[in-house]
Scaffold this motif. Structure first.
Motif, PDB file in Angstrom:
ATOM      1  N   ARG A   1      -0.987   3.831  -3.649  1.00  0.00           N
ATOM      2  CA  ARG A   1       0.509   3.813  -3.258  1.00  0.00           C
ATOM      3  C   ARG A   1       0.459   5.110  -3.525  1.00  0.00           C
ATOM      4  NH1 ARG A   1       1.320   0.732   1.160  1.00  0.00           N
ATOM      5  NH2 ARG A   1       3.553   0.318   1.303  1.00  0.00           N
TER       6      ARG A   1
ATOM      7  N   ASN B   1       1.395   9.887   9.354  1.00  0.00           N
ATOM      8  CA  ASN B   1       1.122   9.978   8.753  1.00  0.00           C
ATOM      9  C   ASN B   1       0.400   9.811   7.608  1.00  0.00           C
ATOM     10  OD1 ASN B   1       0.692   7.438   7.930  1.00  0.00           O
ATOM     11  ND2 ASN B   1       2.931   6.737   7.488  1.00  0.00           N
TER      12      ASN B   1
ATOM     13  N   THR C   1       6.909   5.643   3.335  1.00  0.00           N
ATOM     14  CA  THR C   1       6.061   5.530   3.951  1.00  0.00           C
ATOM     15  C   THR C   1       6.443   6.804   5.025  1.00  0.00           C
ATOM     16  OG1 THR C   1       5.499   3.535   3.800  1.00  0.00           O
ATOM     17  CG2 THR C   1       5.960   4.080   6.352  1.00  0.00           C
TER      18      THR C   1
END
Ligand code: DAT
Ligand code: MG
Length: 162
Positions: free
Chosen positions: A87, A114, A93
């Motif tokens: 992550r 993305n 995001t």
């Protein structure tokens, strides 16, 4: 496998833009181990199941259209702390808020394009890759079927973790 795994997916924009090698390379260089890899055209029902927590959002139909708009690259990456670390490598995001040095920070500009997905928890990693540890006799994992993951040890592992 009992070690943590993260489901990482190059989304259709990443494939179209020729970013597959670049994205794979970041996880390889970090020191995680690739246990599954395929190019795959995602059907609509799988996209909807994968993103089911977002189905009430206004952007949901557009998200499903985007994810099913071309092939994706499905990957299972394994290693200590891989879910949280991936992550961080991926970044926020919204790519405009993602730090330079992250995949989204370096390679993308819009939330709706993305370029990459990463599991948000170890349990979701299992749900997305290999859920036999949750349900030993019934695999209902989303992105990989029986026989699509390779059980192997990298010779580099002892040089990455003591
Ligand atoms: P992430 O992919 O960082 O885990 P998420 O799980 O909240 O983010 O959302 C899944 C995907 O849905 C995200 O990668 C892109 C899309 N999305 C999220 N929020 C959005 C928004 N406000 N507008 C458009 N697309 C959005
Ligand atoms: Mg998410």
């Amino acid at each position: 496998s009992s070690v943590e795994q993260s489901y990482i997916m190059v989304k259709p924009d990443g494939v179209q833009r020729g970013l597959v090698g670049e994205i794979i390379s970041r996880f390889e260089k970090k020191g995680f181990v690739l246990k599954g890899l395929k190019l795959f055209q995602c059907p609509k029902d799988l996209a909807e199941e994968h993103y089911k927590d977002l189905k009430e959002k206004s952007f949901f139909p557009g998200l499903i259209e985007y994810i099913t708009s071309g092939p994706v690259v499905c990957m299972a990456w394994e290693g200590d702390g891989v879910v949280a670390s991936a992550r961080k490598l991926i970044g926020a995001t919204n790519p405009l808020q993602a730090e330079p040095g992250t995949i989204r920070g370096d390679l993308a500009v819009q939330t709706g394009r993305n370029v990459v997905h990463g599991s948000d928890s170890p349990d979701n990693g299992k749900r997305e890759i290999d859920d036999k540890l949750i349900t030993p006799f019934l695999s209902v994992a989303l992105w990989f079927k029986e026989g699509e993951l390779c059980e192997w040890e990298s010779v580099l592992t002892p040089w990455v973790v003591e």
